[in-house]
Design a protein around this motif. Structure first.
Motif, PDB file in Angstrom:
ATOM      1  N   GLN A 154       0.839  -1.196   0.000  1.00 45.12           N
ATOM      2  CA  GLN A 154       0.000   0.000   0.000  1.00 45.12           C
ATOM      3  C   GLN A 154       0.882   1.256   0.000  1.00 45.12           C
ATOM      4  N   PHE A 155       0.424   2.277  -0.762  1.00 43.18           N
ATOM      5  CA  PHE A 155       1.165   3.522  -0.884  1.00 43.18           C
ATOM      6  C   PHE A 155       0.199   4.689  -0.779  1.00 43.18           C
ATOM      7  N   GLY A 156       0.708   5.822  -0.311  1.00 43.87           N
ATOM      8  CA  GLY A 156      -0.089   7.027  -0.319  1.00 43.87           C
ATOM      9  C   GLY A 156      -0.203   7.608  -1.715  1.00 43.87           C
ATOM     10  N   ASN A 157       0.816   7.361  -2.555  1.00 40.79           N
ATOM     11  CA  ASN A 157       0.825   7.844  -3.921  1.00 40.79           C
ATOM     12  C   ASN A 157       1.683   6.872  -4.738  1.00 40.79           C
ATOM     13  N   VAL A 158       1.134   6.367  -5.858  1.00 38.27           N
ATOM     14  CA  VAL A 158       1.880   5.381  -6.653  1.00 38.27           C
ATOM     15  C   VAL A 158       2.746   6.030  -7.713  1.00 38.27           C
ATOM     16  N   ALA A 159       2.760   7.363  -7.798  1.00 39.03           N
ATOM     17  CA  ALA A 159       3.709   8.117  -8.620  1.00 39.03           C
ATOM     18  C   ALA A 159       3.714   7.677 -10.077  1.00 39.03           C
ATOM     19  N   GLY A 160       2.545   7.514 -10.715  1.00 38.29           N
ATOM     20  CA  GLY A 160       2.465   7.199 -12.140  1.00 38.29           C
ATOM     21  C   GLY A 160       2.638   5.742 -12.488  1.00 38.29           C
ATOM     22  N   LEU A 161       2.578   4.863 -11.509  1.00 36.22           N
ATOM     23  CA  LEU A 161       2.697   3.425 -11.774  1.00 36.22           C
ATOM     24  C   LEU A 161       1.432   2.922 -12.463  1.00 36.22           C
ATOM     25  N   ASP A 162       1.604   2.027 -13.442  1.00 36.98           N
ATOM     26  CA  ASP A 162       0.458   1.478 -14.183  1.00 36.98           C
ATOM     27  C   ASP A 162       0.400  -0.033 -14.002  1.00 36.98           C
ATOM     28  N   ALA A 163      -0.795  -0.578 -14.192  1.00 42.34           N
ATOM     29  CA  ALA A 163      -0.954  -2.038 -14.176  1.00 42.34           C
ATOM     30  C   ALA A 163      -0.151  -2.651 -15.313  1.00 42.34           C
ATOM     31  N   GLY A 164       0.484  -3.775 -15.079  1.00 38.99           N
ATOM     32  CA  GLY A 164       1.334  -4.411 -16.065  1.00 38.99           C
ATOM     33  C   GLY A 164       2.784  -4.011 -15.963  1.00 38.99           C
TER      34      GLY A 164
END
Length: 398
Positions: free
Chosen positions: A41-51
């Motif tokens: 879990q993150f407060g912000n995934v910073a542009g991470l996408d599925a895949g």
């Protein structure tokens, strides 16, 4: 080859390429291999996408399965990852998941650290600890703040330099006191003469203080004023320092006896004993035990003149020593005195100070005498032993 054969070969080759591509992509996405899932879990995934890739030790070992937003503002974004079964031996429950970037502006990927050998194995669906990624926007914001601060510092330095230039110009033109001193030689000479006069005055004042002390010492021996000092228990300052040492010993005493000066002396400015029996316990210990030397340490309260209180504590130490020597028949060559004057750490109102008898064991170094002692034992004399140890039992006298 006929046209139909060529068409069939083309279809077969195309299908083979398509199947190979499917298997290649599926292998990368772990569609045809055994996997297990972990979450972070993150407060912000910073542009991470599925895949996106999941890397363990820098090696591609899985993919991001899904990214789920929280249902409450207080919750965090949940990232689910598919990992190859081969990683099950190195991923533990204390592994940490981070979001990394390929280069400064590259794609985002997940990185998982190795777990410790003693940590339990991770299970399918476990939630691993995470570390919030460093945002490029935060770096740019901090860099901007640093630049703003640097610009302000440069401006302040420029203003300070301009002020110094202005001051230097005024001094060079003779403005102000410093400018007058630099440019007017006569004013400088007058100031030098004034300084010399003040120095001569201070020397004369010091000489006057020394003469006053000498006169006071002479008055002590004058028969008209001798009674004034004698009523306080002392009259000869040379006798006060006869057995006095210059500082406290550095060793640890084997025994200490502490008395209140108010308990032992008649008045606050007097060195005349009034309650001698209080000293008997300390005197009997000196007479009946072996020791290297002992010191009668006397301090005054925090009130009064410092010089007078110093003389008073020296006198009290001498009086206590004389009483112990006279009342308890022991060798007094190693019984010293030390008056330490006013002590600011005495807090109670009306306190006259304290008297302490500190007794030190054999091997303790005796500090140097404050003045040259008169008629004392030879330095080569052995460490004293009390009469109790040599067979003579001393008797205390009231």
């Amino acid at each position: 080859m006929s046209r139909a054969a060529r068409l069939g070969a083309f279809i077969v080759i195309t299908l083979a390429i398509l199947v190979a591509g499917v298997f290649i992509v599926g292998s990368k996405q772990y569609l045809f291999s055994s996997t297990y899932q972990v979450k972070a879990q993150f407060g912000n995934v910073a542009g991470l996408d599925a895949g996106a890739d999941v890397r363990i030790g820098g090696v591609h070992s899985g993919t991001v399965h899904s990214i789920v937003l929280p249902h409450k503002t207080s919750d965090k974004v949940t990232v689910t990852m598919d990992l190859s079964k081969s990683t099950h031996e190195i991923i533990k429950q204390d592994s940490v998941v981070t979001i990394e970037t390929e280069g400064m502006l590259g794609n985002q990927y997940m990185a998982i650290s190795f777990g410790s050998a003693g940590s339990p194995d991770v299970r399918n669906g476990d939630l691993l600890a995470s570390q919030q990624p460093l945002q490029m926007a935060d770096l740019l914001r901090k860099a901007s703040d640093i630049l703003d601060s640097s610009q302000q510092t440069i401006q302040n330095t420029t203003l300070a330099t301009a002020s110094l230039d202005s001051i230097a110009a005024k001094i060079d033109h003779g403005e102000g006191t410093v400018g007058a001193l630099v440019n007017d030689r006569q004013l400088y000479n007058n100031l030098q003469q004034t300084t010399g006069t003040m120095r001569a005055t201070m020397v004369q004042a010091q000489a006057g203080v020394n003469d006053f002390q000498e006169n006071m010492e002479a008055l002590k021996h004058n028969f008209l004023l001798r009674g004034y000092f004698k009523s306080r228990g002392y009259e000869d300052s040379a006798e006060l320092a006869k057995y006095e040492i210059e500082r406290m010993p550095s060793g640890t005493p084997i025994r200490e006896f502490t008395y209140s000066s108010k308990q032992l002396f008649e008045k606050q400015d007097s060195a005349i004993l009034k309650n001698q029996k209080s000293l008997h316990v300390g005197g009997e210990f000196l007479a009946n035990n072996q020791f290297a030397f002992a010191v009668v340490v006397v301090s005054a309260g925090k009130e009064g003149d410092a010089q007078k209180e110093m003389v008073l504590t020296e006198a009290r130490a001498m009086v206590v020593r004389e009483y112990l020597v006279a009342s308890f028949g022991f060798d007094d060559s190693h019984l010293k005195t030390l008056g330490i004057g006013k002590q600011a750490n005495i807090n109670s109102d009306g306190d006259w100070g304290t008297v302490r008898i500190l007794i030190y064991p054999a091997g303790t170094e005796i500090p140097r005498a404050k003045v040259s002692p008169v008629a004392v034992s030879s330095p080569a004399a052995p460490v004293r032993q009390s009469k109790a140890l040599s067979g003579d039992e001393p008797k205390a006298r009231e």
